[in-house]
Design an enzyme around this catalytic site. Sequence first.
Site, PDB file in Angstrom:
ATOM      1  N   LYS A  67      -0.975  -3.819  -7.557  1.00 50.87           N
ATOM      2  CA  LYS A  67      -0.690  -2.847  -6.490  1.00 50.87           C
ATOM      3  C   LYS A  67       0.794  -2.865  -6.132  1.00 50.87           C
ATOM      4  CE  LYS A  67      -5.406  -3.042  -4.783  1.00 50.87           C
ATOM      5  NZ  LYS A  67      -6.388  -3.677  -3.912  1.00 50.87           N
TER       6      LYS A  67
ATOM      7  N   GLN B 275      -6.501  -7.554   1.276  1.00 47.40           N
ATOM      8  CA  GLN B 275      -7.317  -7.678   0.070  1.00 47.40           C
ATOM      9  C   GLN B 275      -8.636  -8.391   0.387  1.00 47.40           C
ATOM     10  OE1 GLN B 275      -6.487  -6.358  -3.060  1.00 47.40           O
ATOM     11  NE2 GLN B 275      -8.596  -6.923  -3.556  1.00 47.40           N
TER      12      GLN B 275
ATOM     13  N   ASP C 196      -6.356   2.029   2.741  1.00 45.84           N
ATOM     14  CA  ASP C 196      -7.548   1.718   1.939  1.00 45.84           C
ATOM     15  C   ASP C 196      -8.732   2.594   2.368  1.00 45.84           C
ATOM     16  OD1 ASP C 196      -7.638   0.038  -0.211  1.00 45.84           O
ATOM     17  OD2 ASP C 196      -7.907  -1.808   0.945  1.00 45.84           O
TER      18      ASP C 196
END
Length: 292
Positions: free
Chosen positions: A57, A101, A124
């Site tokens: 990422k 995460q 997200d």
Amino acid sequence: MTATPTAKNIDGNALAAQLRSDVARRTQALKSRGLTPGLAVVLVGDNPASQVYVRNKVKACTEAGLHSVLEKYDASMTEGDLLARVDALNNDPAIHGILVQLPLPTHIDANKVIESIAPAKDVDGFHIASAGALMVGQPGFWPCTPYGCMKMLESIGYELRGKHAVVIGRSNIVGKPMAMMLLQKNATVTICHSATPDLQAMTLQADVIVAAVGKRNVLTANMVKPGAVVIDVGMNRNDEGKLCGDVDFEGVRQVASYITPVPGGVGPMTITMLLVNTLESAERDGALRGLV
Ligand code: NAP
């Protein structure tokens, strides 16, 4: 004798490259006005798969010209300390997107952490405000994986209105938001899951099938209507340890009209949509500040 494959591949790598070059162009435009889109990626613990994901990422951000910060913490970090870090990032004007995460160590309540992210930086799309906005059709961040699947359908010019879409899987990060996005585009949507008694009866009716289960060969050729479009979200390992999806690719490509391969399908699209969401968050910030 093997039949000639009929399905065309939807190439996730090619589409991702195209979208990333657009992100890079728009990022340059923002930078020339004094605003650099910024993503903060927070990793707690040393889960090997998570380490690979966050590295990819951050690398994708750098390649597209975005600013990215990777914050790594020991697995012993307390929930309170993590909430304090998220709060600091919420208030950091250089950061337009925050990604924590998952999975988090078990002593940390992941829901509480996700809910602590400012919805305006929830790139997200996992915050309950983002899920709610998608549900009622209001603007908000869409979760990256199903958003990427929608872009793949768009890339082949697929008209969802009036079509029957079957989503296999109902997780909060893939299956459910996927179903909402398809519904928003006027498909008739069926959601299947582990308690669906006759999966084949459902999938045989589908014009579009999205498999998001996490089990090999959940979808085989005898479960697919000729000409259907098949999107494979699954990420599994075959007996040789190679990455594969939920779909029996070789079998289903004989029947489907379009299919996404694994690897090289949905995977590259997920990170790409994270870049898109971060850029759009920065563009919104720029508009509020009168920069764009
Ligand atoms: P998940 O949370 O484990 O959800 C799996 C879903 O599949 C559940 O809703 C489950 O039903 C359903 N299911 C399980 N067995 C089934 C069966 N035999 N028939 C029908 N439905 C069944 O997984 P997820 O997070 O959504 O991820 C799904 C897959 O996508 C995984 O392989 C994951 O690695 C992959 N993934 C890929 C990307 C990418 O970027 N390519 C991103 C995210 C996820 P119940 O709800 O009834 O248990």
